[in-house]
Design a protein around this motif. Structure first.
Motif, PDB file in Angstrom:
ATOM      1  N   ARG A  71      -6.094  -1.522  10.520  1.00 37.29           N
ATOM      2  CA  ARG A  71      -5.210  -0.094   9.819  1.00 37.29           C
ATOM      3  C   ARG A  71      -5.079   1.196  11.529  1.00 37.29           C
ATOM      4  O   ARG A  71      -3.630   1.313  11.842  1.00 37.29           O
ATOM      5  N   GLU A 168       2.044   0.305   2.279  1.00 37.23           N
ATOM      6  CA  GLU A 168       0.947   2.180   2.498  1.00 37.23           C
ATOM      7  C   GLU A 168      -0.155   1.689   2.953  1.00 37.23           C
ATOM      8  O   GLU A 168      -1.472   1.502   2.544  1.00 37.23           O
ATOM      9  N   GLU A 170      -2.081   2.376   5.102  1.00 32.58           N
ATOM     10  CA  GLU A 170      -3.052   2.926   5.572  1.00 32.58           C
ATOM     11  C   GLU A 170      -3.735   3.536   4.334  1.00 32.58           C
ATOM     12  O   GLU A 170      -5.021   4.122   4.708  1.00 32.58           O
ATOM     13  N   SER A 171      -3.471   3.290   3.336  1.00 35.51           N
ATOM     14  CA  SER A 171      -4.087   4.036   2.041  1.00 35.51           C
ATOM     15  C   SER A 171      -4.854   1.861   1.762  1.00 35.51           C
ATOM     16  O   SER A 171      -6.001   2.320   0.553  1.00 35.51           O
ATOM     17  N   THR A 172      -4.760   1.306   1.675  1.00 42.61           N
ATOM     18  CA  THR A 172      -5.696  -0.069   1.207  1.00 42.61           C
ATOM     19  C   THR A 172      -7.089   0.134   1.387  1.00 42.61           C
ATOM     20  O   THR A 172      -7.646   1.269   3.141  1.00 42.61           O
ATOM     21  N   TRP A 231      -1.700  -2.512  -8.250  1.00 42.82           N
ATOM     22  CA  TRP A 231      -1.732  -1.327  -6.686  1.00 42.82           C
ATOM     23  C   TRP A 231       0.341  -1.020  -7.269  1.00 42.82           C
ATOM     24  O   TRP A 231       0.676  -2.068  -7.566  1.00 42.82           O
TER      25      TRP A 231
END
Length: 237
Positions: A71, A168, A170-172, A231
């Motif tokens: 990330r 997205e 960064e939201s994992t 998701w």
């Protein structure tokens, strides 16, 4: 087109010179994301950077899992306006020579996954039993998540920068190796074009494997969570 490959490291000082020697720096930059390795991995990279302008370094203050390193590396790549972002291990199990074929495949894809299980691929140094068990382990993941790849846990990838934004990244939520599954799953859910290409997976030459029982347990839990709570990309929320 600007391209970079993100490589997380922790205590990989011994193995990095071989990677640097074989890395295709005419086509890609290399970003080492080091989790403050006590063996001086970052110091070695800094030395190499004085003569190799294509090598970059991002040091994180603590060891915080493979996913966190990716990330951070992906965020760095997007901030520096790279168009193509790759990911691979530092231990040469992912051969740098295969990056050219993956880049060619990316011309008609948003994500290219290097596969150990396509026709034309090999896993050197593995017994037939180990190969069978490895392939068997991916079956439940593909059945639950319906991923369009034969190697769902593969971590040898090339992404278009816009694909990382679309998933997205960064939201994992993953911390360990299941990050590979989670990101491919999100790519599928976002409707991205995914291709697999074969490569020869080699035995680790230096260092020690980071795969632990805790990492394996997290993998099972994350796959189940993704199955039960799918998701959705922003456009569908």
């Amino acid at each position: 087109m600007n391209r970079v490959v993100v490589v997380p490291t922790y205590n990989e000082r011994e193995g990095l010179p071989a990677l640097l020697d074989r890395f295709p720096h005419d086509a890609f930059d290399l970003l080492i994301v080091d989790d403050s390795s006590p063996d001086g991995t970052a110091d070695l990279v800094r030395e190499e950077m004085t003569t190799k302008p294509w090598v970059h370094l991002l040091v994180r203050p603590v060891k915080d899992g493979l996913a966190g390193a990716y990330r951070a590396g992906f965020a760095w790549a997007l901030e520096h306006d790279y168009d193509v972002v790759g990911q691979m291990d530092s231990d040469l199990q992912h051969p740098p020579e295969s990056l050219d074929a993956m880049l060619e495949a990316l011309a008609a894809a948003d994500l290219v996954v290097g596969s150990r299980y396509l026709p034309g691929s090999e896993t050197t140094g593995w017994s037939a039993i180990r190969r069978f068990r490895s392939r068997l382990a991916g079956i439940p993941t593909n059945l639950l998540l319906r991923l369009p790849v034969r190697d769902p846990s593969g971590g040898f990838k090339l992404w278009r920068a816009d694909a990382l934004r679309a998933i997205e990244v960064e939201s994992t939520l993953s911390r360990g190796y299941v990050f590979q599954i989670e990101t491919t799953y999100r790519a599928k859910r976002a409707g991205l074009r995914i291709r697999e290409v074969p490569f020869t997976f080699a035995s680790r030459e230096q260092g020690e494997s980071k795969l632990t029982d805790d990492v394996s347990r997290e993998g099972i839990l994350v796959v189940l969570r993704l199955f039960m709570h799918p998701w959705r990309p922003r456009s569908e929320r």
